[in-house]
Design a protein around this motif. Structure first.
Motif, mmCIF file in Angstrom:
data_model
loop_
_atom_site.group_PDB
_atom_site.id
_atom_site.type_symbol
_atom_site.label_atom_id
_atom_site.label_comp_id
_atom_site.label_asym_id
_atom_site.label_seq_id
_atom_site.Cartn_x
_atom_site.Cartn_y
_atom_site.Cartn_z
ATOM 1 N N ASP A 62 40.390 42.037 31.615
ATOM 2 C CA ASP A 62 39.044 41.504 31.444
ATOM 3 C C ASP A 62 39.150 40.201 30.655
ATOM 4 O O ASP A 62 39.649 40.181 29.526
ATOM 5 N N ARG A 88 39.962 31.313 34.556
ATOM 6 C CA ARG A 88 39.198 31.767 35.717
ATOM 7 C C ARG A 88 38.705 30.613 36.559
ATOM 8 O O ARG A 88 38.565 30.724 37.778
ATOM 9 N N GLU A 93 34.551 36.304 39.326
ATOM 10 C CA GLU A 93 35.158 37.550 38.881
ATOM 11 C C GLU A 93 35.502 37.497 37.397
ATOM 12 O O GLU A 93 35.970 36.484 36.893
ATOM 13 N N GLU A 95 37.640 39.721 35.938
ATOM 14 C CA GLU A 95 39.039 40.059 35.747
ATOM 15 C C GLU A 95 39.947 38.918 36.207
ATOM 16 O O GLU A 95 39.643 38.222 37.193
#
Length: 523
Positions: A62, A88, A93, A95
């Motif tokens: 996470d 990211r 997302e 994760e």
């Protein structure tokens, strides 16, 4: 036919998928000159061949939480949530994929010495610690200029004393070469690990200076030199003491009294060293005795006394050269004795109460050789580190620095007096220096060398022991023979006084007057 087609298809599929296993990524990418980019991309999408991968750790985490990754037991990576969120990019997302792997440093080819000024500033040289390079990747976007850095831990067994955290910077040549850069990384050294704090993700390592390799043959030779040198220094120091006592009875001067104190301390140092080395050979591997504790205390006390009296010799020389005349210090020798003998006694007593002394084991770098001596015990590592640094590193450094300044002052005074000596001649007459003037110049050189030994400057050569093996030999020879050098100085002093007594009416050179004033006169 269908069976043959099935087998052929299966084999082709297996071969095509072999390169997707994480264990094969490095070998596949190294087929290209510039393999770094290939490895960074494919290590993120590869699949493990089994449940456990050696040296590679993949996690789906996470991005809103920080994460710890340990590719091996010796390496640990901590990535803050801010770095994960940046990795990211624009992907919705939460994760992200995190990968940490360990690669052998032999795969990284160094580029030639740079001409670029920036590369020269940030490029670091040295040996990669344990040949281990840690690759850290996260998400699908490059991460750099982090406000909250990532931290990497490299465990060590104290085989090195310092290191520098670096990352791999590729050159623009696109030939797979690069260099180790320290830009954006900070290094912290603890008792058990290197901690690197870096503001980006990359290939990281710790550079250390390669230790000096000491073979068994070199260790034996150094031991023989030390024992023979101390075996000569102890009796010669004792003879020097008798010479100084004789001179002091005929010429009761403060300088000779200082020489006597220094000689006593040096005699105790070499004698105690020989006894400590002899006793520790009689003890068993893990045995420690009260005798070894006492000898360790006396050896430490003798070393501190020798250094302290060397510093007092420099202080006395300072008073004679700078203040020169009309100086009176009440109970001057008593005050110097309180410092010269009192300071080492207090330090040794405190260390003895703290139970610092015992059997010490010296481990040579890059070898399995060990030497034992009654000194400061290895059992109390924290105390050993503090006491050893203050009393055998910082204090000798200050003494050598101060006395080196005093010696420089002596050389300057001698040159100034020579320049003012009309009989010595101008610089244009150097080619015509007669035999007498050459003799004076030789005396000046001998005086400087003698003062160097009296002021303890050979201890300053300890820094060369970290640079090269010849430096260890030079330091060992000069410091083990200090008692012999003191003996030569005492003989020269006695000869000088006899010459002065026999030729009291003869005109002396200016530098000889200065030396006589410096070391042969009191206030």
């Amino acid at each position: 036919m269908w069976t043959t087609l099935f087998i052929t298809t299966t084999l082709c599929f297996s071969v095509s998928q072999a390169g997707d296993f994480c264990e094969n990524v490095l070998d596949e990418c190294r087929k290209h000159d510039s393999w770094i980019g290939c490895y960074e991309d494919r290590i993120m999408t590869c699949k493990p061949r089994g449940r456990i991968m050696t040296g590679i750790k993949q996690l789906k985490v996470d991005s809103r939480q920080e994460v710890d990754v340990s590719p091996t037991f010796e390496h640990r990576v901590h990535i803050p949530s801010s770095a994960l969120q940046r990795s990211r990019g624009n992907v919705p997302e939460v994760e992200v994929q995190v990968v940490a792997s360990v690669i052998n440093s032999s795969y990284f080819k160094l580029s030639p010495p740079p001409r670029n000024r920036i590369q020269q500033i940030y490029r670091r040289n040295g040996k990669v610690f344990r040949d281990s390079v840690v690759c850290v990747r996260a998400g699908n976007r490059a991460v750099e200029n982090l406000s909250q850095p990532i931290t990497l831990s490299f465990k060590h067994n104290k085989e090195v004393e310092s290191g520098t955290c670096v990352f791999w910077q590729e050159t623009s040549a696109e030939d797979g070469t690069g260099y180790w850069s320290g830009q954006g990384c900070e290094t912290n050294y603890t008792a058990h690990e290197f901690i690197c704090s870096c503001n980006h993700l990359s290939f990281f390592a710790v550079l250390v200076n390669p230790g000096i390799s000491v073979t068994k043959a070199d260790a034996d030779k150094l031991s023989y030199i030390t024992y023979i040198g101390s075996g000569l220094s102890a009796p010669f120091a004792l003879i020097s003491l008798f010479i100084y006592i004789y001179l002091h009875r005929r010429h009761p001067e403060k300088s000779i009294s200082l020489h006597m104190q220094l000689t006593v301390a040096m005699f105790c140092l070499h004698l105690t060293f020989l006894l400590s080395s002899l006793l520790v050979q009689l003890l068993k591997e893990k045995e420690d005795s009260s005798s070894c504790l006492v000898l360790g205390l006396v050896l430490h006390w003798s070393l501190l006394a020798t250094l302290t009296w060397s510093a007092l010799e420099g202080f006395h020389l300072y008073l004679l050269l700078i203040r020169v005349f009309n100086i009176y210090v009440r109970r001057y020798l008593l005050k110097l004795s309180l410092i010269g003998w009192g300071f080492p006694t207090v330090v040794a007593a405190v260390c003895g109460i703290s139970r610092v002394y015992g059997k010490y084991t010296l481990n040579y770098s890059n070898s399995n050789l060990t030497q034992h001596i009654c000194w400061m015990s290895n059992e109390s590592e924290q105390k050993l580190l503090i006491v050893s640094y203050i009393t055998t590193v910082a204090f000798p450094f200050l003494v050598v620095l101060f006395n080196a300044c005093m010696l420089g002052l002596v050389v300057f005074k001698m040159w100034d007096l020579r320049r003012g000596d009309r009989n010595f001649g101008s610089s244009s007459d150097w080619k015509k220096i007669n035999k007498e003037k050459r003799k004076r110049l030789w005396k000046d050189c001998v005086t400087v060398l003698g003062l160097s030994c009296v002021l303890g400057l050979p201890w300053g050569l300890a820094s060369t022991t970290y640079v090269s093996l010849p430096g260890i030999y030079v330091f060992t020879v000069l410091n083990s023979l200090q008692g012999l050098f003191i003996f030569l100085w005492s003989v020269a002093l006695a000869w000088s006084k006899s010459q002065a007594a026999n030729n009291s009416s003869t005109r002396d050179s200016s530098s000889q007057k200065m030396v006589t004033t410096s070391f042969n006169s009191g206030y």
